[in-house]
Write an enzyme that holds these catalytic residues in place. Structure first.
Site, PDB file in Angstrom:
ATOM      1  N   ASP A   1      78.436 -23.540  20.161  1.00 24.09           N
ATOM      2  CA  ASP A   1      78.877 -22.762  21.514  1.00 24.09           C
ATOM      3  C   ASP A   1      80.225 -22.197  20.904  1.00 24.09           C
ATOM      4  O   ASP A   1      81.342 -22.794  20.527  1.00 24.09           O
ATOM      5  CB  ASP A   1      79.354 -24.069  22.338  1.00 24.09           C
ATOM      6  CG  ASP A   1      80.063 -23.512  23.428  1.00 24.09           C
ATOM      7  OD1 ASP A   1      79.875 -22.238  23.772  1.00 24.09           O
ATOM      8  OD2 ASP A   1      80.805 -24.381  24.362  1.00 24.09           O
TER       9      ASP A   1
ATOM     10  N   GLU B   1      75.078 -19.634  21.148  1.00 28.29           N
ATOM     11  CA  GLU B   1      75.277 -19.157  22.477  1.00 28.29           C
ATOM     12  C   GLU B   1      75.211 -17.811  22.664  1.00 28.29           C
ATOM     13  O   GLU B   1      76.134 -17.109  21.886  1.00 28.29           O
ATOM     14  CB  GLU B   1      76.379 -19.877  23.634  1.00 28.29           C
ATOM     15  CG  GLU B   1      76.303 -19.458  24.949  1.00 28.29           C
ATOM     16  CD  GLU B   1      77.403 -20.236  25.684  1.00 28.29           C
ATOM     17  OE1 GLU B   1      78.200 -19.699  26.517  1.00 28.29           O
ATOM     18  OE2 GLU B   1      77.351 -21.496  25.678  1.00 28.29           O
TER      19      GLU B   1
ATOM     20  N   ASP C   1      82.455 -28.431  25.093  1.00 26.78           N
ATOM     21  CA  ASP C   1      82.046 -27.492  23.973  1.00 26.78           C
ATOM     22  C   ASP C   1      80.996 -28.220  23.229  1.00 26.78           C
ATOM     23  O   ASP C   1      79.939 -27.865  22.867  1.00 26.78           O
ATOM     24  CB  ASP C   1      83.003 -27.162  23.180  1.00 26.78           C
ATOM     25  CG  ASP C   1      84.212 -26.682  23.983  1.00 26.78           C
ATOM     26  OD1 ASP C   1      84.291 -25.624  24.163  1.00 26.78           O
ATOM     27  OD2 ASP C   1      85.272 -27.343  24.376  1.00 26.78           O
TER      28      ASP C   1
END
Length: 168
Positions: free
Chosen positions: A7, A70, A143
């Site tokens: 992430d 991501e 996260d």
């Protein structure tokens, strides 16, 4: 199969390693999760260098088969979008240089895969990641949970793609 979710973020870069299979029962085992952090006051080049080194160490230590980053879909703050894109590029390049398969999913795709609802909240994602990985409590910070969710999404999507291949 080991899948590392990333992430990306310049201040907090979440990571999560999940073990799973594309065959047999759908089971996920969270192997590691956490956040790589940099000081907001440090110059961007130092922060990117730090993340580059930390991500490289993670990839060397875990040697994942797949790295899922991501995909930036939409951000209102252009400055944040640029720094997230820079970290995303680092992660993709480092994974590719080590021969790992690289995939990207948007946060909405992860939310849909993990919770069944594409507009799920951070706490809903954390709760479902904990449940599906049989963790005693939701991963924190968010996260890290998002990174585990990215890895889980790869395994779920790949199962579907194998079952229902797209015609040429």
């Amino acid at each position: 199969m080991f899948v590392l979710g990333i992430d990306p973020g310049l201040t907090r870069c979440g990571f999560g390693l999940v073990e799973g299979s594309l065959e047999g029962p759908e089971r996920f085992r969270a192997v590691a999760a956490g956040v790589l952090a940099t000081e907001v006051s440090a110059p961007v080049e130092e922060r990117l260098t730090r993340i580059h080194g930390d991500l490289g160490e993670l990839l060397d230590e875990f040697a994942p088969d797949v790295v899922v980053v991501e995909r930036l879909f939409f951000m209102r703050n252009a400055r944040t979008a640029i720094s997230v894109a820079q970290v995303s590029g680092l992660a993709i390049a480092l994974a590719g240089a080590r021969g790992a398969t690289v995939r990207q999913f948007t946060s909405q795709e992860v939310k849909l895969a993990v919770t069944g609802y594409g507009a799920a909240t951070k706490s809903q994602v954390q709760a479902m990641v904990a449940q599906r990985c049989s963790l005693p409590r939701p991963p924190s910070p968010p996260d890290a949970a998002d990174a585990l969710g990215l890895a889980m999404t790869y395994l779920m999507v790949s199962r579907s793609e194998a079952r229902y291949p797209v015609a040429p």
